[in-house]
Design an enzyme around this catalytic site. Sequence first.
Site, PDB file in Angstrom:
ATOM      1  N   HIS A  76      72.228  41.425   6.161  1.00 10.27           N
ATOM      2  CA  HIS A  76      72.425  40.155   6.870  1.00 10.27           C
ATOM      3  C   HIS A  76      71.034  39.710   7.330  1.00 10.27           C
ATOM      4  CE1 HIS A  76      76.934  40.268   7.529  1.00 10.27           C
ATOM      5  NE2 HIS A  76      76.663  41.415   6.942  1.00 10.27           N
ATOM      6  N   ARG A  97      74.418  35.996  11.464  1.00 15.06           N
ATOM      7  CA  ARG A  97      75.761  35.909  12.048  1.00 15.06           C
ATOM      8  C   ARG A  97      75.938  37.045  13.047  1.00 15.06           C
ATOM      9  NH1 ARG A  97      80.034  35.039   7.714  1.00 15.06           N
ATOM     10  NH2 ARG A  97      80.983  33.235   8.706  1.00 15.06           N
ATOM     11  N   THR A  98      76.461  36.724  14.212  1.00 16.70           N
ATOM     12  CA  THR A  98      76.852  37.768  15.154  1.00 16.70           C
ATOM     13  C   THR A  98      78.353  37.989  14.970  1.00 16.70           C
ATOM     14  OG1 THR A  98      75.129  37.159  16.734  1.00 16.70           O
ATOM     15  CG2 THR A  98      76.995  38.394  17.596  1.00 16.70           C
ATOM     16  N   HIS A  99      78.712  39.223  14.662  1.00 12.89           N
ATOM     17  CA  HIS A  99      80.125  39.518  14.427  1.00 12.89           C
ATOM     18  C   HIS A  99      80.825  39.905  15.722  1.00 12.89           C
ATOM     19  CE1 HIS A  99      78.793  39.809  10.200  1.00 12.89           C
ATOM     20  NE2 HIS A  99      80.035  39.509   9.917  1.00 12.89           N
ATOM     21  N   GLU A 198      90.832  47.584   7.360  1.00 15.97           N
ATOM     22  CA  GLU A 198      92.240  47.642   7.733  1.00 15.97           C
ATOM     23  C   GLU A 198      92.896  48.886   7.126  1.00 15.97           C
ATOM     24  OE1 GLU A 198      90.819  45.070   5.938  1.00 15.97           O
ATOM     25  OE2 GLU A 198      90.246  44.107   7.831  1.00 15.97           O
ATOM     26  N   SER A 217      85.298  37.935  10.265  1.00 18.48           N
ATOM     27  CA  SER A 217      84.505  36.825  10.813  1.00 18.48           C
ATOM     28  C   SER A 217      85.289  35.524  10.682  1.00 18.48           C
ATOM     29  CB  SER A 217      83.172  36.711  10.054  1.00 18.48           C
ATOM     30  OG  SER A 217      83.409  36.324   8.705  1.00 18.48           O
ATOM     31  N   ASN A 240      86.364  42.970  -2.697  1.00 21.80           N
ATOM     32  CA  ASN A 240      87.211  44.137  -3.016  1.00 21.80           C
ATOM     33  C   ASN A 240      88.656  43.721  -2.797  1.00 21.80           C
ATOM     34  OD1 ASN A 240      86.096  44.297  -0.025  1.00 21.80           O
ATOM     35  ND2 ASN A 240      88.146  45.184  -0.012  1.00 21.80           N
TER      36      ASN A 240
HETATM   37  N1  HPA Z   1      88.449  43.976   5.036  1.00 18.88           N
HETATM   38  C1  HPA Z   1      87.745  43.424   6.037  1.00 18.88           C
HETATM   39  N2  HPA Z   1      86.532  42.956   5.888  1.00 18.88           N
HETATM   40  C2  HPA Z   1      85.982  43.002   4.652  1.00 18.88           C
HETATM   41  C3  HPA Z   1      86.663  43.547   3.567  1.00 18.88           C
HETATM   42  C4  HPA Z   1      87.977  44.067   3.767  1.00 18.88           C
HETATM   43  O1  HPA Z   1      88.646  44.558   2.842  1.00 18.88           O
HETATM   44  N3  HPA Z   1      85.836  43.440   2.497  1.00 18.88           N
HETATM   45  C5  HPA Z   1      84.702  42.841   2.927  1.00 18.88           C
HETATM   46  N4  HPA Z   1      84.781  42.565   4.240  1.00 18.88           N
END
Ligand code: HPA
Length: 277
Positions: A76, A97-99, A198, A217, A240
């Site tokens: 980032h 970006r601040t998450h 998750e 985000s 992904n």
């Molecule tokens: N989940 C949450 N954030 C992400 C993911 C995901 O599968 N891939 C990239 N950022």
Amino acid sequence: MPETHTNPLDAATADPFEIAQRAADDIARLTGVEKHDIALTLGSGWGRAADLIGETTATISATDVTGFSKPALDGHVGTLRSILLENGTRALVIGARTHYYEGHGVRRVVHSVRTAAAAGATTMILTNGAGGIKDHWMPGTPVLISDHINLTSDSPLEGATFVDLTDLYSQRLRDIAHRIDPSLDEGVYCQFRGPHYETPAEVQMAKTLGGHIVGMSTALEAIAARQAGMEVLGMSLITNLAAGIQATPLSHEEVIEAGRAAEAEIGNLLARIVTEL
Ligand code: HPA
């Protein structure tokens, strides 16, 4: 790592809008550009777009701008760029970006958006790398965000500030994107707190709720953009398939690699969209 300086947004008496105005003044002074028309936050995989949309006339360090923090993550970039498009539009590209998962509070998360609004931007383009729930989305697929589900239980709005979020992700801007690339799919983005990915059960919950994209985000930033009266375009790069949708475990390296592989293509796409706005 402890921060070496305090952030004015953290003061109990801070007015986040006044601090955003100070940040916009810093940007005008450091870039020599009085007013920007549009702003883009470039998430994982989207960085190349900055080189493709126009001529960079100034690059400044985010840490020289009031209220911005150092990025917490490699990959980032902690810079802000002023870019002149061929059609004369001035774009502010936010690579810092601040998450929410950093735990510094939602004011810091949305500071860049409020700063962009204070700098004059009326369009906010929010991009991210995210997990896909639709199983035909291969890693590297860009998708438009059609709506969101905010699972952070938080809001950038303070006090009794009631803001309409119907058409938050502007239909007009999505129509423009569709015209440029009719193959673009859309989905509902679910913002989880993170930074853990998750569980498969949470992904199934998101799917049951009507979600198609999972990430960490964008939703809170979009709300702040709408509060500021900006038109919002949201785009995710599917890096992904979400946990449990793909058979293999998720990794940050995989997310970064998918971004790298797709960056020229999605950078070009974003560049074409931006010139049509
Ligand atoms: N989940 C949450 N954030 C992400 C993911 C995901 O599968 N891939 C990239 N950022």
